[in-house]
Scaffold this motif. Structure first.
Motif: not given
Length: 225
Positions: A111-132
């Motif tokens: 996922a990171f590789s795909e988005l960095l390769e198309i030109g994004y300069e910053k990529v952040v990944i999060i999960g989907s199980d945090l209410l905080d």
């Protein structure tokens, strides 16, 4: 960990979603499991049952979708199983893709590789199980990447709920015991020569003990189930 999935993906329905052009220098990746009975929050389900565990996960997904609308980045949802055209992830806001890889590390790396390769300069990944987790914290992660190589959001269970990169560090996604308390420690070892910013520690919701911290989740627990 806050970022977690285990099943293999089916890429057949991704064709119409393959082509996205960046409209920002920043991309947010949301890793999510398709909400299916018996397939979500299995540790939690041992205490509250499959139906209630699924409802908890749907509640968490809705929270994640809601806060993500206020994050200043192009937003991508990476599904574990199949892309859904009509669901809580509004296609006008979220770009939709499938996770690809044999384990969590490979899926995140791809996922990171795909988005960095198309030109994004910053990529952040999060999960989907945090209410905080909230939008301000994720926007802070993007901002901290101006001055750091890597940003990490530590989870109380020894994993992490957020990872932000400007370049792909392949070693971060290899040789990890995903889903265990050693993930953050081993990740930091891989980054000894990098400048890292650590966000505040948060609690992700994987077990009944995790769930008990949140009054809004009490509605999903029935001791007779």
């Amino acid at each position: 960990m806050g970022i977690l999935t285990t099943k293999d993906t089916d890429g057949d329905n991704e064709i119409s979603y393959n082509f996205h052009f960046p409209t920002s220098k920043k991309a947010l990746i949301i890793f999510t499991r398709n909400p299916e009975l018996g397939q979500c929050k299995t540790r939690l389900a041992k205490m509250i049952g499959d139906v209630n565990a699924l409802e908890v996960y749907k509640y968490l997904l809705n929270h994640t979708a809601s806060i993500s609308k206020d994050i200043k980045a192009d937003r991508y949802v990476f599904y574990s199983e199949k892309i859904k055209n009509e669901d809580l992830w509004d296609s006008n806001i979220f770009r939709k893709k499938l996770q690809k890889g044999d384990d969590l590390g490979a899926r995140m790396s791809n996922a990171f590789s795909e988005l960095l390769e198309i030109g994004y300069e910053k990529v952040v990944i999060i999960g989907s199980d945090l209410l905080d987790l909230d939008a301000d914290l994720v926007n802070t992660a993007f901002a901290k990447l101006d001055f750091n190589d890597v940003v990490i959001g530590p989870a109380l269970d020894g994993g992490y709920y957020l990872l932000g990169l400007k370049n792909l560090y392949q070693n971060l996604f290899e040789n990890k015991a995903w889903g265990t308390s050693s993930v953050l420690k081993d990740t930091l070892k891989d980054l000894q020569n990098s400048k890292i910013h650590l966000l505040k520690e948060l609690n992700d919701i994987d077990t009944f003990e995790d769930m008990q911290h949140y009054n809004e989740l009490n509605q999903f627990y029935n001791p007779h189930d």
